[in-house]
Design an enzyme around this catalytic site. Structure first.
Site, PDB file in Angstrom:
ATOM      1  N   ARG A  83       0.866  -1.183   0.000  1.00 20.99           N
ATOM      2  CA  ARG A  83       0.000   0.000   0.000  1.00 20.99           C
ATOM      3  C   ARG A  83       0.901   1.231   0.000  1.00 20.99           C
ATOM      4  NH1 ARG A  83      -3.404  -2.770  -1.596  1.00 20.99           N
ATOM      5  NH2 ARG A  83      -5.472  -3.192  -0.761  1.00 20.99           N
ATOM      6  N   ASP A 117       4.646  -0.279  -6.954  1.00 23.42           N
ATOM      7  CA  ASP A 117       3.378  -0.608  -7.616  1.00 23.42           C
ATOM      8  C   ASP A 117       2.240   0.190  -6.992  1.00 23.42           C
ATOM      9  OD1 ASP A 117       1.775  -2.191  -9.466  1.00 23.42           O
ATOM     10  OD2 ASP A 117       0.946  -3.158  -7.679  1.00 23.42           O
ATOM     11  N   GLU A 148      -2.187   7.599  -4.907  1.00 22.54           N
ATOM     12  CA  GLU A 148      -2.513   6.939  -6.172  1.00 22.54           C
ATOM     13  C   GLU A 148      -3.974   7.095  -6.576  1.00 22.54           C
ATOM     14  OE1 GLU A 148      -1.492   2.808  -5.115  1.00 22.54           O
ATOM     15  OE2 GLU A 148      -3.608   2.325  -5.332  1.00 22.54           O
ATOM     16  N   HIS A 164      -0.538   0.019  -9.612  1.00 26.77           N
ATOM     17  CA  HIS A 164      -1.290  -0.963  -8.819  1.00 26.77           C
ATOM     18  C   HIS A 164      -1.736  -2.128  -9.709  1.00 26.77           C
ATOM     19  CE1 HIS A 164      -3.392  -1.134  -4.718  1.00 26.77           C
ATOM     20  NE2 HIS A 164      -3.328  -2.355  -5.209  1.00 26.77           N
TER      21      HIS A 164
HETATM   22  P1  NAD Z   1      -1.669 -11.348   4.799  1.00 30.86           P
HETATM   23  O1  NAD Z   1      -2.717 -10.901   5.747  1.00 30.86           O
HETATM   24  O2  NAD Z   1      -1.634 -12.792   4.398  1.00 30.86           O
HETATM   25  O3  NAD Z   1      -0.220 -10.965   5.371  1.00 30.86           O
HETATM   26  C1  NAD Z   1       0.063  -9.737   5.962  1.00 30.86           C
HETATM   27  C2  NAD Z   1       1.153  -9.981   6.992  1.00 30.86           C
HETATM   28  O4  NAD Z   1       1.519  -8.716   7.549  1.00 30.86           O
HETATM   29  C3  NAD Z   1       0.682 -10.876   8.148  1.00 30.86           C
HETATM   30  O5  NAD Z   1       1.628 -11.897   8.372  1.00 30.86           O
HETATM   31  C4  NAD Z   1       0.616  -9.918   9.329  1.00 30.86           C
HETATM   32  O6  NAD Z   1       0.939 -10.534  10.571  1.00 30.86           O
HETATM   33  C5  NAD Z   1       1.682  -8.889   8.945  1.00 30.86           C
HETATM   34  N1  NAD Z   1       1.554  -7.643   9.666  1.00 30.86           N
HETATM   35  C6  NAD Z   1       0.446  -7.061  10.181  1.00 30.86           C
HETATM   36  N2  NAD Z   1       0.766  -5.916  10.819  1.00 30.86           N
HETATM   37  C7  NAD Z   1       2.120  -5.787  10.704  1.00 30.86           C
HETATM   38  C8  NAD Z   1       3.039  -4.822  11.161  1.00 30.86           C
HETATM   39  N3  NAD Z   1       2.645  -3.763  11.874  1.00 30.86           N
HETATM   40  N4  NAD Z   1       4.340  -4.998  10.856  1.00 30.86           N
HETATM   41  C9  NAD Z   1       4.748  -6.074  10.149  1.00 30.86           C
HETATM   42  N5  NAD Z   1       3.916  -7.032   9.699  1.00 30.86           N
HETATM   43  C10 NAD Z   1       2.617  -6.882   9.967  1.00 30.86           C
HETATM   44  O7  NAD Z   1      -1.821 -10.410   3.525  1.00 30.86           O
HETATM   45  P2  NAD Z   1      -1.266 -10.684   2.051  1.00 30.86           P
HETATM   46  O8  NAD Z   1      -2.313 -11.369   1.251  1.00 30.86           O
HETATM   47  O9  NAD Z   1       0.090 -11.274   2.133  1.00 30.86           O
HETATM   48  O10 NAD Z   1      -1.204  -9.187   1.494  1.00 30.86           O
HETATM   49  C11 NAD Z   1      -0.266  -8.254   2.012  1.00 30.86           C
HETATM   50  C12 NAD Z   1      -0.622  -6.863   1.526  1.00 30.86           C
HETATM   51  O11 NAD Z   1      -0.439  -6.801   0.111  1.00 30.86           O
HETATM   52  C13 NAD Z   1      -2.111  -6.485   1.711  1.00 30.86           C
HETATM   53  O12 NAD Z   1      -2.325  -5.897   2.982  1.00 30.86           O
HETATM   54  C14 NAD Z   1      -2.371  -5.507   0.612  1.00 30.86           C
HETATM   55  O13 NAD Z   1      -2.163  -4.193   1.144  1.00 30.86           O
HETATM   56  C15 NAD Z   1      -1.265  -5.786  -0.409  1.00 30.86           C
HETATM   57  N6  NAD Z   1      -1.784  -6.238  -1.717  1.00 30.86           N
HETATM   58  C16 NAD Z   1      -1.402  -5.534  -2.828  1.00 30.86           C
HETATM   59  C17 NAD Z   1      -1.843  -5.955  -4.082  1.00 30.86           C
HETATM   60  C18 NAD Z   1      -1.432  -5.232  -5.356  1.00 30.86           C
HETATM   61  O14 NAD Z   1      -2.037  -5.439  -6.413  1.00 30.86           O
HETATM   62  N7  NAD Z   1      -0.407  -4.398  -5.339  1.00 30.86           N
HETATM   63  C19 NAD Z   1      -2.680  -7.062  -4.196  1.00 30.86           C
HETATM   64  C20 NAD Z   1      -3.023  -7.757  -3.029  1.00 30.86           C
HETATM   65  C21 NAD Z   1      -2.574  -7.332  -1.788  1.00 30.86           C
END
Ligand code: NAD
Length: 345
Positions: A234, A258, A263, A295
């Site tokens: 994000r 990305d 954005e 994105h």
């Molecule tokens: P997920 O929930 O499986 O994993 C997120 C991880 O972050 C978890 O292990 C959680 O414990 C950890 N976390 C939470 N708070 C934290 C903190 N303060 N410090 C460090 N780690 C922390 O999520 P995911 O499916 O792996 O997705 C991760 C992120 O990717 C999403 O939150 C989303 O913002 C982003 N995303 C981006 C796109 C894109 O197209 N660019 C697509 C999907 C997801």
């Protein structure tokens, strides 16, 4: 069930049409984003379907509630654009917790390789029959240390990919997964150690109050000179102004973005005939060592199909049963999924 679908793009329709027709749902597609100004379009619908840059704030939630809209179906994983605290007791909020972690993790690696092997430069040069190699020297990933912040679904796939390249992994997560740390090639460390020892840092945690501007002037000052920053998570995880200063000072070696904090004003739209009203974004894009995609990391056929299937299933479950396992519930734990199938209210 009637669904008002906001921020529609042409690539959304085929998969959503297929899954909603099967489920007997009626979707009306709107190109506009959901905002306080456009929320009245949802009058007469049972649910709204939204994406990452729709604004589901308290005002929008109150209006949805007044109009009898009962559900907000996010067709994405992150829900930082929804005031989930305010939504509690008013509208049910569902998300797609996983649709293809491979899509995002592979895009992160694609950006990294493009950047450090200057593929973006080579593509343009050879199209112009310029076969010179000056300024194209990259570096090996083998043996380098990558810091991965957030070791959930996407972070873990990214770690697997990096291990395939023979990289060492330093991981940080607020809730570490003990099965991941092998005490050797993958180790959980403190954030400070990750900043100090990583050649490359990739962000895979959600945007929360804790993670807002996780990469800022202070954390960049702790990083190795020449560090590469990858953000496919994000935009607001990174203070873009501080990143730009680091790039100008040559202390940041490259950035692969990305996502971008502002954005929602630009991404997903064509501004090619316009003057970009964001000096930081324009300056970042002008840098030879910065790659920006809008994105796009999620955008694979597999992910689009999984997103549509799960979103329609979330709404079907809600319609039949009053809830879904993918409910985002404020009350039941850290603004995360409550697992009570939406029976909290
Ligand atoms: P997920 O929930 O499986 O994993 C997120 C991880 O972050 C978890 O292990 C959680 O414990 C950890 N976390 C939470 N708070 C934290 C903190 N303060 N410090 C460090 N780690 C922390 O999520 P995911 O499916 O792996 O997705 C991760 C992120 O990717 C999403 O939150 C989303 O913002 C982003 N995303 C981006 C796109 C894109 O197209 N660019 C697509 C999907 C997801």
């Amino acid at each position: 069930m009637k669904i008002a679908f906001f921020d529609t793009k042409p690539y959304d329709k085929p998969s959503f049409d297929a899954f909603s027709a099967e489920a007997g749902m009626e979707i009306k597609y709107f190109e506009t984003k959901l905002t306080p100004d456009t929320v009245s379009l949802a009058e007469g619908f049972d649910a709204v379907c939204v994406f990452v840059n729709d604004n589901v704030n308290a005002e929008v939630i109150d209006r949805l509630c007044e109009m009898g809209v009962r559900a907000v179906a996010l067709r994405c994983a992150g829900y930082n654009n929804v005031d989930v605290k305010h939504a509690f007791g008013k509208v049910h909020v569902f998300r797609v917790p996983a649709y293809s972690p491979y899509a995002v993790a592979e895009h992160a690696m694609a950006m990294l390789l493009t950047s450090i092997r200057r593929i973006h430069k080579a593509y343009i040069r050879t199209r112009d029959f310029n076969f010179s190699l000056s300024g194209m020297t990259g570096f090996d990933l083998f043996g380098k240390t990558v810091g991965v912040i957030g070791t959930g679904k996407i972070g873990r796939v990214f770690i697997d990919i990096c291990r395939g390249f023979g990289m060492k992994v330093l991981a940080y997560d607020k809730y570490p997964a003990q099965d991941l740390d092998n005490g050797d090639t993958v180790r959980y460390v403190s954030l400070d150690e990750l900043f100090e020892s990583s050649d490359i840092i990739s962000l895979h945690c959600p945007l929360t109050e804790d993670t807002y501007h996780l990469i800022d002037a202070e954390s960049l000052a702790k990083c190795k000179r020449g560090v590469v920053i990858i953000n496919t998570s994000r935009g607001a995880l990174v203070d873009a102004e501080a990143l730009l200063s680091g790039i100008k000072a040559r202390s940041v070696g490259a950035a692969c973005l990305d996502v971008y904090e502002e954005e929602s004003d630009f991404f997903f739209e064509d501004f090619s005939g316009h003057i970009l009203d964001d000096d930081i974004l324009a300056r970042l894009i002008s840098m030879p060592n910065v790659i920006v995609t809008s994105h796009q990391a999620f955008l694979t056929e597999e992910a689009l199909s999984n997103i549509a299937e799960t979103t329609v299933k979330n709404l079907l479950d809600f319609m039949r049963d009053g809830g879904s396992p993918n409910e985002v519930c404020y009350r039941c734990g850290k603004e995360a999924d409550c697992g009570t199938r939406g029976k909290c209210f």
